[in-house]
Enzyme design. Structure first.
Site, PDB file in Angstrom:
ATOM      1  N   ASN A 176       0.829  -1.201   0.000  1.00  0.00           N
ATOM      2  CA  ASN A 176       0.000   0.000   0.000  1.00  0.00           C
ATOM      3  C   ASN A 176       0.863   1.251   0.000  1.00  0.00           C
ATOM      4  OD1 ASN A 176       0.433  -0.743   3.051  1.00  0.00           O
ATOM      5  ND2 ASN A 176      -0.141   1.424   3.042  1.00  0.00           N
ATOM      6  N   CYS A 177       0.258   2.352  -0.443  1.00  0.00           N
ATOM      7  CA  CYS A 177       0.894   3.660  -0.281  1.00  0.00           C
ATOM      8  C   CYS A 177       0.006   4.459   0.667  1.00  0.00           C
ATOM      9  CB  CYS A 177       1.088   4.346  -1.634  1.00  0.00           C
ATOM     10  SG  CYS A 177      -0.437   4.758  -2.481  1.00  0.00           S
ATOM     11  N   ILE A 178      -0.101   5.758   0.499  1.00  0.00           N
ATOM     12  CA  ILE A 178      -0.831   6.572   1.468  1.00  0.00           C
ATOM     13  C   ILE A 178      -2.330   6.281   1.458  1.00  0.00           C
ATOM     14  CG2 ILE A 178      -1.479   8.946   2.070  1.00  0.00           C
ATOM     15  CD1 ILE A 178       1.219   9.850   1.195  1.00  0.00           C
TER      16      ILE A 178
END
Length: 536
Positions: free
Chosen positions: A478-480
């Protein structure tokens, strides 16, 4: 060919994601540095004399020094964060090897420069090679580019050699212990090449930076627009990092030290009492004040337009969605929860949005707004604008944001009505005979009370089923705001079901790479899914 393309997408997505760990630290340290330096500056203490007290001065000076952590050690942080993020297993060894490789590379640079008889104090030599103090070693400052190269090389070595078997006599050095060893050897060899190649490469980077500089206010315009256009495929972090940390974003001397990159220039100036000059004064053209027109005004205006265009009886249902999106945008500087409400139903409207972001950067540059930092949210405006005094021209931001609010509101309201865009609340609830069959997948029925919802909203079990089950996921990260996945078959990912389960949007990059936009709670959702997906 398809597998190569999928692998490239996975690598680029993963690389962009690895930037988030040091950038998050950078944003926090920037706030610490901004508050500490502003409340201990002569300009502020002259008006608020009680801040001159020794206790206050020590606290705020400590905050400013703490904020320098990310700024002073940024390259090595990236060199460690990239293999940490790209590694699927034994992440600690990957990060440790990143530091070892970075140090080995710079020691090798120092060795070769010394062997060539280079005078580290000679100004011509310093300018030609880009000599600087790197972790206490006189080396060539390759900045973020060198750090990224180290991180990628170490990540490849880690994947290849973490299970390396050695002969019995050398068995102690096998397995995970071999990763930092091979990293030191390979990066030391790379370090021997840098003094031969970097001067030419550095001149190319400088030329690009000068080209952007000669573009005047149009440089920030194209930067802002490009960042938004790259955001849907998750590659905007690479563009942003280039401008923030390399000569492309500007270069100049701050308090006698040569600094490269828009964000580096900005943070260096925060910690320097001398008046900014040259490229330093334009460093923030690529930073957060360019976003504030849209983040503090434009997108909230778009959200209000979507609310007013929704059917009246649907407004209570979408109010929480839109409010949470506005809060994430204004307070957190996270725009995807709002952007992905219209990106997929009207890509041309998203293109106009990108142009308006670029115009926001252009307007701030033309008016000489000098705020800076990374997020473009209300915290940046207060800490790096208001608290720094009127020289930042912070007072222009509310005016610009109000204009962008009106522009977005009327543009979006016109477009939604004119083209009957199906933004949230535009679809009447339709009774569906098949709906009862769908309920169990949402976690309804007898099993629902036993299921713990993440943040009171996300059913991880149902989300996993909508993705195609654990067998469909080959890698998960995942990212933000989004889940980033490599899957066996993207067609098995049920986009409609994921949206019912709370996802903002789904991006299918190709047959194997999928992103599910969740929002600020994505880390918790990813962690829950990871417990149900076999490690690969």
């Amino acid at each position: 060919m398809k597998k190569t393309k999928a692998a490239l997408w996975e690598f680029l997505q993963g690389l962009g994601k690895t930037f988030m760990l040091p950038v998050a630290l950078l944003a926090f340290c920037g706030i610490m540095l901004g508050i500490g330096s502003s409340l201990s500056s002569d300009a502020v203490t002259g008006n608020l004399t009680f801040l001159k007290g020794e206790g206050f001065h020590l606290v705020f000076t400590w905050m400013a020094n703490t904020g320098l952590v990310a700024f002073k050690f940024l390259p090595v942080l990236f060199a460690m964060a990239i293999p940490l993020g790209l590694a699927r297993e034994d992440k600690g060894v990957a990060a440790f090897s990143g530091f070892v490789g970075f140090a080995a590379m710079n020691l090798a640079v120092n060795f070769l420069l010394t062997a060539k008889g280079v005078d580290f104090k000679d100004e011509k030599a310093i300018a030609h090679y880009g000599i600087a103090d790197v972790l206490g070693v006189e080396s060539i400052d390759t900045g973020l580019l060198g750090a990224v190269a180290v991180g990628v090389i170490v990540a490849v070595l880690h994947r290849r050699f973490r299970t390396q078997k050695m002969p019995d006599a050398l068995a102690f050095f096998g397995g995970l212990r071999f990763v930092p060893i091979i990293s030191a050897l390979v990066l030391s060899a790379v370090g021997l090449l840098i003094p031969l190649l970097w001067p030419t490469f550095n001149s190319w980077i400088t030329a690009v930076g000068r080209g952007i500089g000669h573009a005047g206010v149009f440089g920030p315009f194209f930067f802002g627009m490009g960042e938004v256009l790259l955001r849907p495929i998750g590659l905007h972090h690479i563009l942003v990092a280039m401008f923030r940390f390399t000569d492309v974003g500007g270069a100049g001397a701050v308090c006698g030290e040569q600094v490269s990159g828009a964000l580096n220039l900005f943070y260096a100036q925060l910690n320097c009492k001398a008046a900014p000059t040259g490229d330093v004064t334009t460093a923030t053209h690529f930073l957060s004040q360019g976003k504030m027109a849209v983040y503090l005004g434009g997108l909230p205006g778009a959200a209000l337009a979507m609310y007013h265009c929704a059917h009246r009886k649907m407004r209570p249902e979408i109010k929480a969605l839109l409010i949470s999106g506005v809060v994430a945008c204004v307070v957190g500087g996270i725009t995807e929860p709002l952007e992905f409400l219209f990106l997929f139903i009207a890509p041309w409207l998203y293109l106009i949005h990108a142009v308006l972001v670029g115009l926001g950067f252009l307007t701030a540059a033309v008016l000489g707004v000098f705020i800076g930092n990374t997020d473009g949210n209300v915290i940046d405006w207060l800490v790096f604008g208001v608290l720094q005094g009127t020289t930042t021209k912070w007072y222009l931001v509310p005016v610009i944001a109000a204009i962008w609010f009106a522009a977005y509101y009327f543009l979006f309201r016109w477009a939604i009505v004119k083209f009957n865009l199906k933004t949230p609340g535009r679809d009447e609830p339709e009774p569906d005979a098949q709906e009862p069959e769908d309920e169990p997948a949402d976690g309804a029925g007898e099993a629902a009370p036993q299921r713990e919802l993440i943040a009171g909203k996300y059913d991880a079990v149902a989300i996993l089923e909508a993705i195609g089950g654990p067998g469909n996921i080959t890698s998960l990260d995942n990212c933000i705001t989004r889940l980033r996945m490599t899957v066996e078959d993207a067609e098995r990912v049920d986009e409609a079901r994921l949206k019912k389960l709370g996802a903002v949007g789904v991006v299918k990059l190709d047959a194997h790479n999928v992103q599910v936009i969740i929002g600020p709670q994505v880390q918790s959702v990813k962690d829950a899914l990871a417990t149900m997906v076999p490690a690969g």
